[in-house]
Design a protein around this motif. Structure first.
Motif, short mmCIF file in Angstrom:
data_model
loop_
_atom_site.label_atom_id
_atom_site.label_comp_id
_atom_site.label_asym_id
_atom_site.label_seq_id
_atom_site.Cartn_x
_atom_site.Cartn_y
_atom_site.Cartn_z
N UNK A 132 4.16 5.65 -5.61
CA UNK A 132 4.19 5.53 -7.07
C UNK A 132 3.12 6.42 -7.69
N UNK A 133 1.96 6.53 -7.01
CA UNK A 133 0.87 7.38 -7.51
C UNK A 133 1.16 8.87 -7.29
N UNK A 152 -2.13 8.89 5.79
CA UNK A 152 -2.77 7.62 5.41
C UNK A 152 -2.10 6.44 6.11
N UNK A 153 -0.78 6.41 6.07
CA UNK A 153 -0.06 5.28 6.67
C UNK A 153 -0.20 5.26 8.19
N UNK A 175 0.83 -1.20 0.00
CA UNK A 175 0.00 0.00 0.00
C UNK A 175 0.87 1.25 0.00
N UNK A 176 1.92 1.25 0.82
CA UNK A 176 2.80 2.41 0.87
C UNK A 176 3.50 2.65 -0.45
N UNK A 178 9.51 5.06 3.55
CA UNK A 178 8.77 5.41 2.33
C UNK A 178 8.60 6.92 2.19
N UNK A 179 8.40 7.60 3.30
CA UNK A 179 8.33 9.06 3.25
C UNK A 179 9.64 9.66 2.76
N UNK A 180 10.75 9.08 3.24
CA UNK A 180 12.06 9.57 2.80
C UNK A 180 12.27 9.33 1.31
N UNK A 181 11.83 8.17 0.83
CA UNK A 181 11.95 7.89 -0.61
C UNK A 181 11.07 8.83 -1.41
N UNK A 182 9.85 9.09 -0.91
CA UNK A 182 8.92 9.96 -1.63
C UNK A 182 9.45 11.39 -1.74
#
Length: 246
Positions: free
Chosen positions: A116-117, A127-128, A110-111, A225-229
């Motif tokens: 990706x979106x 959301x997470x 989901x993350x 995931x936040x860091x990647x985003x």
């Protein structure tokens, strides 16, 4: 299989039984169906009164985690995330789609789908974190049936003792019936205290530890995931992940 839990249960029960035998007792004196029915069935009924049936069933099913706990795969997950961060920085976020499709962890998938979106990082966190909160609430609600059982069981054991003594008082004129009533009275107390302190409360504490580990892992995934985003340097992401693995 968690052999520590199995050994713990065996030692707890063996300690009581061996002490009873050393004191001159015999196993049969502890096998009182009436006392068991009062304590166990009464405890289950009390827990069901305060708990919705689906929650109760989920809590009972969770006991398997005590003996077959989920593996702590944070190290492997951290290595995967480090790979994702390098690929995303080099090829863009869309390059993570194959990893999203192959992930068996629904939270991770989901993350990855959200980043990706192109979801805004602030919304992504919301959301997470909402997902983590819902997971935690659901799991802790199920664990509470074991905590509740640990609280009710000793009191219901005392209730069984009182019922046994009532039986004794009703049959004072018939000495042949006194032994059974006294046995139920004392064994009910043993069952109540024993179930609470040897089974119900230890199970609830172990399940709470397992849930805390799962929450910690989800928090680690969220931060990564936040860091990647946000396009952070993979080296920074690696250092951030290391803090979750201590």
């Amino acid at each position: 299989m968690d052999w520590g839990s199995l050994i713990g249960v065996a030692l707890a029960l063996a300690g009581v039984l061996v002490a009873h035998l050393l004191d001159g007792g015999h196993i049969g004196s502890l096998l009182q169906p009436a006392a068991f029915a009062i304590v166990f069935v009464g405890t289950v009924g009390a827990v069901l009164i305060q708990t919705r049936l689906p929650v109760f069933i989920r809590g009972v099913k969770m006991i398997r985690l005590v003996f077959q706990p989920p593996a702590d795969n944070r190290q492997a997950l951290a290595r995967e995330i480090n790979t994702w961060s390098h690929i995303a920085r080099r090829e863009g976020l869309l390059s993570l789609e194959p990893y999203m499709r192959n992930s068996r962890d629904m939270f991770v998938a989901k993350g990855l789908r959200l980043i990706i979106d192109g979801i805004d990082p602030v919304k992504l966190r919301e959301i997470l974190e909402a997902d983590i909160y819902a997971f935690e609430a659901e799991q802790r609600q199920a664990i509470k049936i074991w905590e509740a059982a640990g609280g009710y069981s000793p009191t219901i054991g005392i209730l069984g003792a009182v019922l046994g003594l009532i039986h004794v008082m009703e049959n004072l004129s018939d000495p042949t019936k006194l032994g059974g009533g006294i046995a139920v009275a004392f064994v009910a107390t043993i069952y109540g205290v024993g179930f609470a302190n040897l089974i119900f409360l230890p199970v609830s504490n172990r399940l709470r530890s397992i849930v805390n580990q799962a929450i910690h892992q989800r928090e680690m995934v969220t931060e990564a995931l936040l860091s990647i985003a946000t396009g952070e340097n993979p080296r920074i992401i690696e250092e951030r992940l290391a803090s979750f693995l201590r």
